[in-house]
Design a protein around this motif. Structure first.
Motif, short mmCIF file in Angstrom:
data_model
loop_
_atom_site.label_atom_id
_atom_site.label_comp_id
_atom_site.label_asym_id
_atom_site.label_seq_id
_atom_site.Cartn_x
_atom_site.Cartn_y
_atom_site.Cartn_z
N UNK A 26 79.75 -17.56 6.41
CA UNK A 26 80.73 -17.72 5.60
C UNK A 26 81.78 -18.65 5.41
N UNK A 27 82.07 -19.36 6.59
CA UNK A 27 83.24 -20.31 6.69
C UNK A 27 82.69 -21.49 5.80
N UNK A 28 81.50 -21.67 6.07
CA UNK A 28 80.80 -23.18 5.53
C UNK A 28 80.27 -23.29 3.97
N UNK A 29 79.73 -21.98 3.82
CA UNK A 29 78.96 -21.86 2.40
C UNK A 29 79.80 -22.14 1.29
N UNK A 30 81.06 -21.69 0.97
CA UNK A 30 81.74 -22.08 0.07
C UNK A 30 81.92 -23.68 -0.30
#
Length: 134
Positions: free
Chosen positions: A117-121
């Motif tokens: 969730x932290x990396x995806x955007x």
């Protein structure tokens, strides 16, 4: 959301996500929100301490002398000029190494976690915006 009808709620300020919980307290840091949602709704986004450490690797890998803007995060320096192609290549290479160090398709292995969730955007934005720059 400022794109729809009406005004933003009074507690919503800035460009980061904002949440007002039923108790009346407001949170705005993305990963704090993920942790709170996980705790309130019984998720399994933090199965080990490795999840937080892997999410924190983001700060080491993404360019430190760039704007963390919500629309073009880590693509431009503070001067407004795009970062060098070599800097993007370094970020993508180190991210690939981090992903390759696990036994699965996600940042912490076989399971989708808060680290993803932290990396995806940011990776999604790179995928869409880097071809426009270089």
């Amino acid at each position: 959301d400022s794109t729809g009808p009406g005004r933003k709620p009074s507690y919503f300020s800035g460009q980061t996500p904002q949440m007002r919980w039923p108790e009346g307290n407001t949170q705005g840091e993305s990963m704090d929100l993920v942790l709170e949602v996980n705790e309130r709704f019984g998720g399994d986004l933090y199965p080990s301490a490795d999840v937080t450490a892997t999410a924190d690797e983001f700060r080491k890998i993404f360019p430190s002398k760039s704007r963390p803007s919500s629309r073009a995060a880590f693509l431009f320096g503070w001067s407004g000029e795009p970062l060098w192609k070599s800097e993007f290549e370094r970020v993508l290479s180190e991210t690939d190494e981090l992903l390759g160090s696990t036994d699965g398709p996600f940042f912490c292995g076989e399971s989708f976690t808060a680290a993803d969730i932290a990396w995806a955007p940011f990776l999604e934005r790179y995928g869409a915006q880097l071809p426009c720059l270089h």
